[in-house]
Design a protein around this motif. Structure first.
Motif, PDB file in Angstrom:
ATOM      1  N   THR A 365       0.834  -1.193   0.000  1.00  0.00           N
ATOM      2  CA  THR A 365       0.000   0.000   0.000  1.00  0.00           C
ATOM      3  C   THR A 365       0.871   1.247   0.000  1.00  0.00           C
ATOM      4  O   THR A 365       2.096   1.173   0.144  1.00  0.00           O
ATOM      5  N   ASP A 366       0.213   2.381  -0.126  1.00  0.00           N
ATOM      6  CA  ASP A 366       0.952   3.640  -0.068  1.00  0.00           C
ATOM      7  C   ASP A 366       1.312   4.045   1.353  1.00  0.00           C
ATOM      8  O   ASP A 366       2.011   5.038   1.572  1.00  0.00           O
ATOM      9  N   LYS A 367       0.847   3.268   2.356  1.00  0.00           N
ATOM     10  CA  LYS A 367       1.146   3.579   3.750  1.00  0.00           C
ATOM     11  C   LYS A 367       1.829   2.411   4.452  1.00  0.00           C
ATOM     12  O   LYS A 367       1.743   2.281   5.662  1.00  0.00           O
ATOM     13  N   SER A 391       4.421   3.209   7.165  1.00  0.00           N
ATOM     14  CA  SER A 391       4.362   4.474   6.422  1.00  0.00           C
ATOM     15  C   SER A 391       5.215   4.470   5.161  1.00  0.00           C
ATOM     16  O   SER A 391       5.367   5.510   4.509  1.00  0.00           O
ATOM     17  N   GLU A 392       5.807   3.318   4.796  1.00  0.00           N
ATOM     18  CA  GLU A 392       6.599   3.232   3.569  1.00  0.00           C
ATOM     19  C   GLU A 392       5.667   3.020   2.383  1.00  0.00           C
ATOM     20  O   GLU A 392       4.723   2.230   2.444  1.00  0.00           O
ATOM     21  N   SER A 393       5.897   3.732   1.283  1.00  0.00           N
ATOM     22  CA  SER A 393       5.107   3.556   0.071  1.00  0.00           C
ATOM     23  C   SER A 393       5.645   2.363  -0.704  1.00  0.00           C
ATOM     24  O   SER A 393       6.753   2.418  -1.245  1.00  0.00           O
ATOM     25  N   THR A 409       9.969  -0.568  -3.115  1.00  0.00           N
ATOM     26  CA  THR A 409       9.465   0.642  -2.468  1.00  0.00           C
ATOM     27  C   THR A 409       9.613   1.838  -3.399  1.00  0.00           C
ATOM     28  O   THR A 409      10.340   1.789  -4.403  1.00  0.00           O
ATOM     29  N   GLU A 410       8.930   2.910  -3.051  1.00  0.00           N
ATOM     30  CA  GLU A 410       8.980   4.108  -3.884  1.00  0.00           C
ATOM     31  C   GLU A 410      10.225   4.954  -3.616  1.00  0.00           C
ATOM     32  O   GLU A 410      10.761   5.574  -4.527  1.00  0.00           O
TER      33      GLU A 410
END
Length: 900
Positions: A365-367, A391-393, A409-410
């Protein structure tokens, strides 16, 4: 209990340390059929599903039959012994038997109802069973047992001494024994012909009322026995010893104040129990087959409209049906979908990927990273947030052949979560440095990892995680932004892009550009997968989905036969289905039946939810879909491997809209098998206005069923699809006909069985061969009679010839009228205009024909006498001067009689 509580406490503590937890239990829903939907009455006493799939419900005012779409009711007018139906039973041959409130017995063989016993016994038929010899045993409430012999259909009334003054609840035949449940316990009888010998097994406590008996679904020697206020017993029938033993007892608190009216088992081995006052209980049996892990109750306090249950059955697709006292028919079924919403609890706005791990499922997820774990005993899921990626995207996830999890990851590059450990391994995939925005991972057959990076092409790492290749447009690669990668079983790598379309790289690094070559017309590719046969499936943006087989592309799902051609994800299911996702729904294409099925809001999907995502099929064949705010799970057991073919059955034939009897020979006996269709009928030429009623049965299908039909020797081609389940033919000509019927729930695939029904219409007597032969013989006889009478005087000749010609005119014109009338019917609308013209022509012909006959006869006579005169003249020796020819003709004419 203390140990179980301690284990749960430790699990909860460990979860609280690892992250937040969210529970997700199995959800059920219901469908209700009442008088408003056409049910004969809301008080339903008996319930059965026949071999064709129809659901039959016995009520206080008639018998109701449900095919999944409509209800049809039957009463004494249709052949039942009585309207009050108290017991229903399906024989091993497929026939149906019905017991009535006053002792009547009715049978149905698939075509029509017959009364086996009038409804005048003054006691209720409460139960029906069949022994190993296919003889039928019926229990009456107060007058003992009724035996119907399979071969002779003879009826015998039995009342053993031990059953006198007993109120009988049910009867059950098994292992050469007859089990009889009463208000004072269960009694066993050894069956020998028409004699019943009592046997005392003392299995249950004294005076325990036995209210239901149901066979065990996985062990034919076991039976579940339900009681009043004493729970459920499991009995075993030992055939070799002609004995019955007690195996176990289920004595839950829920049963201590209620009566068990009905028991059945589903495919998972769980028990479903219908009670008198508390609705339905679902007993979640443990995987050991003995322990009860959980009890679910379904009644008005839990949102289900059911209180008192008479009969409960599990249909052939695993759905639960219950007949109730006043609440109609209730179907309880597992919902197709489970939802895991993350937005409100975790603040998640974008769910991107889901993969299966050794301990459950990981969600990108984005969170951050979420984990879902499954408890097999309770069929419940739990969700927690993994603090290590809080909290990692997360952009992408992938499970490789070693069960290691790759995490893209982003902002912080690529990580690996090794299987079975809590370690985290960092992976550097680019010499230019991290982070790279990883869109996809894919492992090939050699263990190399292919990694799609946004706007930077594809990186290839070997089994040691070392960079061995980097594919970009600088090296004539298809595109720098790859949206789909698939390694197939032949060693090829498939790539999908937006704009550049589809490409395939073989083991020698040769790249084939299918979209550029226009081998496939799609330019935007969303997903790629391979089935068990090695066929490649491609999901496109705007062109549906394609199949690649034998070096050819086939557009299986196009805009014409899909809800939408914008397909985001595509995935092969090991049970032989291709699943696909689009923004407003989900669907699958069945490789065996070649039919598509779509699941939308009508099937329980949340309105407005976006399913434009990839699909993950887990080890249990469950399907997982990411959406905007969470994850949707489609559980495989809601459809399983069951593939129902839509058989179309004739349910009625009407002549001029009146029911037509099937004219079966002989009566209906209990052993008579259920007929699959109506027997072929022979109709007269006056019965040429025919209506056929038919139905395809699917009790658990949302959506519409479409039909088409073709009457050979009448229709040129199949009719357009329609939802109407009846059709009418008018003014059918005599002849042999074959009616073909076919149903489908997918208009793009007419692959379900075709039902054929043959019938004939006999011609009228004047169009039969014998009548034509009779006419020919009559004409020949007329000619012969004319010939012999012609030797008489000229007046007789004239009369006979006139009669013969006029009769021939009448016969010929009648034949022309019968032949032409059907051809001009639509022109004149049935008015006898053509017949009037023929009669008018006949009238005009009478006078000319009369004149022609007269003059022709006169000419024949004149010629004959002239011939005789000439012969006489030649032979005469008298010297007289012969008369001239004109004089002789005038003499003959004056000697002939004048015409009348």
């Amino acid at each position: 209990m203390k140990l179980k509580f301690l284990i749960y406490f430790l699990i909860a503590y460990w979860v609280s340390e690892s992250g937040e937890l969210l529970g997700q239990a199995r959800k059920y829903s219901y469908q209700r059929l009442t008088e408003d939907e056409g049910l004969a009455q809301n008080f339903v006493y008996g319930l059965i599903q026949d071999d064709r799939g129809f659901l039959w419900a016995g009520t206080g005012t008639g018998l109701s039959r449900y095919d999944g779409f409509e209800i049809k009711n039957f009463t004494v007018k249709d052949g039942l012994s009585g309207d009050f139906v108290t017991a229903v039973f399906r024989t091993t041959s497929g026939g149906l038997l019905f017991g009535h409130n006053q002792g009547g017995i009715s049978a149905f063989d698939g075509m029509e109802f017959r009364s086996l016993l009038p409804d005048t016994l003054d006691t209720r038929i409460v139960s029906i069973t069949e022994d190993e010899n296919q003889n039928i045993w019926l229990a009456t409430q107060s007058k003992g047992i009724i035996l119907i012999d399979r071969k002779s259909a003879g009826i015998t009334f039995l009342l053993p001494e031990i059953l006198r003054d007993q109120v009988i609840n049910l009867v059950y035949a098994k292992g050469g024994l007859l089990w009889v449940g009463t208000q004072e316990g269960i009694f066993f009888f050894r069956i020998k012909g028409t004699a019943l010998t009592p046997i005392d097994f003392n299995l249950l406590p004294a005076y325990v009322e036995v209210t239901s008996i149901s066979p065990h679904k996985s062990n034919s020697s076991l039976c579940w026995v339900g009681t009043a206020f004493h729970g459920i017993y499991l009995l075993e029938s030992v055939a070799q010893q002609n004995n019955v033993i007690l195996k176990r007892k289920i004595d839950l608190p829920e049963f201590s104040n209620d009566i068990v009216h009905s028991i059945d088992q589903d495919v998972d081995g769980d028990l479903w129990v219908g009670t008198r006052q508390q609705g339905i209980y679902h007993l979640n049996i443990g995987r050991d087959g003995k322990s009860i892990f959980k009890v679910n109750d379904f009644n008005k306090t839990t949102g289900f409209p059911v209180t008192s249950v008479n009969t409960l059955i599990v249909d052939r697709q695993g759905q639960i049906w219950a007949s109730t006292m006043g609440d109609g028919l209730i179907k309880i079924y597992k919902e197709f979908f489970r939802y895991f919403p993350f937005a409100e609890k975790y603040g998640i706005e974008n769910v991107r990927y889901i993969v299966e791990s050794l301990s459950g499922f990981l969600i990108a997820t984005d969170k951050g990273l979420l984990e879902i774990t499954f408890h097999a005993q309770s069929d419940e899921y739990e969700v927690r947030l993994i603090n290590r990626f809080k909290s990692e995207s997360i952009l992408s996830l992938y499970t490789d052949s070693k069960k290691d999890i790759w995490v893209g990851t982003e902002n912080n590059g690529v990580f690996i979560l090794p299987a079975g450990t809590k370690d985290i391994e960092r992976v550097h995939i680019s010499p230019e440095g991290d982070p790279l925005k990883v869109r996809l991972f894919e492992e090939d057959q050699k263990g190399n990892m292919w990694i799609s990076v946004m706007a930077q092409g594809v990186y290839v790492l070997d089994a040691n995680k070392k960079l061995v290749d980097h594919l970009t447009t600088a090296d004539r690669f298809i595109h720098n932004d790859i949206f789909a990668i698939k390694s197939d079983s032949k060693g090829n790598m498939w790539f999908g892009t937006y704009g550049a379309g589809l490409a395939m790289m073989d083991s020698k690094k040769n790249l084939q550009l299918f979209s550029k070559d226009e081998t496939i017309k799609a330019k935007d590719i969303n997903d790629i997968d391979e089935d068990a046969e090695g066929n490649i499936w491609i999901a496109t943006e705007g062109e549906g989905f394609f199949k690649y087989s034998d070096s050819k592309f086939t557009q299986v799902g196009s805009a014409e036969n899909l809800v939408t051609p914008f397909i985001k994800g595509i995935q092969y299911d090991p049970q032989g289905r291709i699943w696909y996702s689009y923004r407003k729904g989900l669907g699958y294409f069945d490789l065996e039946s070649e039919k598509k099925r779509h699941f939308t809001k009508q099937d329980g999907l949340v309105s407005g939810e976006a399913y434009s995502s990839v699909i993950m099929v887990d080890s249990k064949a469950n399907k997982w879909f990411c959406n905007d705010y969470g994850v949707t799970l489609f559980e495989n057991d809601t459809v399983g491997n069951f593939r129902s073919k839509l058989e179309t059955y004739l349910t009625g034939i009407r002549i001029f809209f009146k029911d037509y009897p099937s004219r079966l020979q002989g009566g209906i006996s209990p052993g008579r098998p259920m007929l699959g269709n109506f027997p072929a009928l022979t109709l007269t030429h006056e019965e040429n206005h025919i209506t056929f009623d038919f139905a395809a049965i699917d009790l658990n299908r949302n959506g519409k069923i479409y039909y088409r039909h073709l009457l050979q020797e009448y229709d040129v081609e199949w009719t357009p699809p329609s939802t109407a389940n009846s059709l009418t033919y008018t003014n059918l000509d005599p002849g042999e006909y074959v009616l073909k019927l076919q149903a489908t729930d997918d208009l793009g695939a007419w692959v379900d069985p075709i039902t054929e029904y043959s019938f004939s219409i006999t011609p009228p007597y004047w169009k039969r061969t014998w009548f034509y032969f009779l006419q020919i013989v009559s004409l020949l006889s007329l000619f012969l009679i004319t010939y012999f009478i012609g030797k008489k005087g000229i007046s007789t000749k004239r009369y006979v010839l006139r009669l013969m010609l006029f009769s021939s005119f009448f016969i010929t014109l009648e034949y022309v009228e019968n032949f032409v009338d059907p051809l001009v019917f639509n022109i004149f609308g049935g008015a006898p205009i053509f017949r009037f013209f023929l009669n008018f022509i006949l009238a005009l012909l009478l006078l000319p024909v009369e004149s022609l006959i007269t003059h022709w006869l006169m000419d024949v006579e004149i010629n004959k006498q002239l011939s005789e005169h000439n012969e006489a003249t030649e032979l005469a020796t008298a010297p007289e001067v012969p008369a001239t020819m004109e004089e002789k003709q005038e003499e003959i004419k004056t000697s002939l009689p004048s015409p009348k």
